[in-house]
Motif scaffolding. Structure first.
Motif, PDB file in Angstrom:
ATOM      1  N   SER A   7      -6.635  52.794  50.291  1.00 11.44           N
ATOM      2  CA  SER A   7      -6.956  52.737  51.704  1.00 11.44           C
ATOM      3  C   SER A   7      -7.256  51.296  52.079  1.00 11.44           C
ATOM      4  O   SER A   7      -7.300  50.409  51.225  1.00 11.44           O
ATOM      5  N   LYS A  13      -6.402  56.435  46.853  1.00 19.78           N
ATOM      6  CA  LYS A  13      -5.947  57.647  47.547  1.00 19.78           C
ATOM      7  C   LYS A  13      -5.008  58.402  46.630  1.00 19.78           C
ATOM      8  O   LYS A  13      -4.491  57.851  45.683  1.00 19.78           O
ATOM      9  N   SER A  51     -13.510  61.714  50.259  1.00 20.84           N
ATOM     10  CA  SER A  51     -12.601  62.215  49.243  1.00 20.84           C
ATOM     11  C   SER A  51     -13.383  62.921  48.137  1.00 20.84           C
ATOM     12  O   SER A  51     -12.971  63.980  47.647  1.00 20.84           O
TER      13      SER A  51
END
Length: 200
Positions: A7, A13, A51
């Motif tokens: 990111s 990610k 996340s």
DNA sequence: AAATTCTGCAACCGCCAGGGC
DNA sequence: TGCCCTGGCGGTTGCAGAATT
């Protein structure tokens, strides 16, 4: 799924590795849930707090059920969706071991698509209809739902599920439910902590 | 057997609400 | 009181594997 990358903040990610899962599990079991941004920083995971939270809630949290939803669960989802709409997290609270993400995915794949079947599905549908009709003709099966008593072909329509739940599939506490209002009635009980303590 | 299409699901994104300062 | 940060939620995306052509 494989959306490996970084990111703008430099967070990793993409799919989680078993090592990352281990790190997150160890950290959460040691320090508990919450403060996800600090989990991200302190655990050594180069993942955003969001996340981490998502991974934990949807995949790593103890007690999660994997695999297909049972007919009972399906019934509950249908009933509660009729009641609340796309309040997945709320619905998920009534299905211990299931996540909002899972329910949302389930609904989309099983019911949402029913609104506009693609051409191929349509073809498949027609084919199976034809087979059904032929079978009905061959066997003289009178109970075939595809045909009316006069033998007229009835269109197979995948409909948005109606709010009919077979009580035999429901958990004991739901077996008295006859309508949505009954769910509201048990709502106080649930939210009052009568059945499940979701904080645990 | 290869190509195409569909399905299931993990993960990301953007928005919003609540709390702290 | 307003701003910022964080967590939570719903919507969406994109990949892998299965099914079909």
């Amino acid at each position: 799924m494989a959306r490996l990358g970084f990111s703008e903040q430099g967070w990793i990610k993409g799919p989680w590795t078993p090592e990352e899962d281990k790190l997150l599990t160890r950290y959460v079991s040691q320090y508990g849930e919450g403060r996800w941004s600090s989990v991200a920083r302190s655990s050594g995971l180069n993942r955003s707090g969001k996340s981490c939270r998502l991974r934990w809630v949807n995949y790593l949290r103890p007690g999660l059920k994997r695999g297909h939803l049972t007919p009972q669960e399906e019934g509950i989802i249908i009933e509660l969706h009729a009641l609340w709409g796309n309040k997945w997290s709320t619905i998920a609270r009534y299905l211990p071991g299931r996540t909002d993400n899972e329910i949302k995915n389930y609904w989309r794949t099983h019911f949402k698509k029913a609104g506009k079947p693609c051409e191929k599905q349509e073809k498949k549908k027609n084919l199976s209809q034809k087979q059904h009709i032929e079978e009905g003709q061959n066997s003289g099966n009178e109970g075939d739902s595809m045909n009316d008593p006069q033998g007229n072909k009835q269109e197979t329509v995948i409909t948005y599920p109606t709010v009919v739940v077979d009580n035999q599939f429901l958990p004991t506490m739901y077996q008295d439910i006859t309508s949505c209002s009954d769910i509201i009635a048990i709502d106080d009980y649930l939210w009052g902590g009568g059945l499940w303590n979701f904080d645990v």
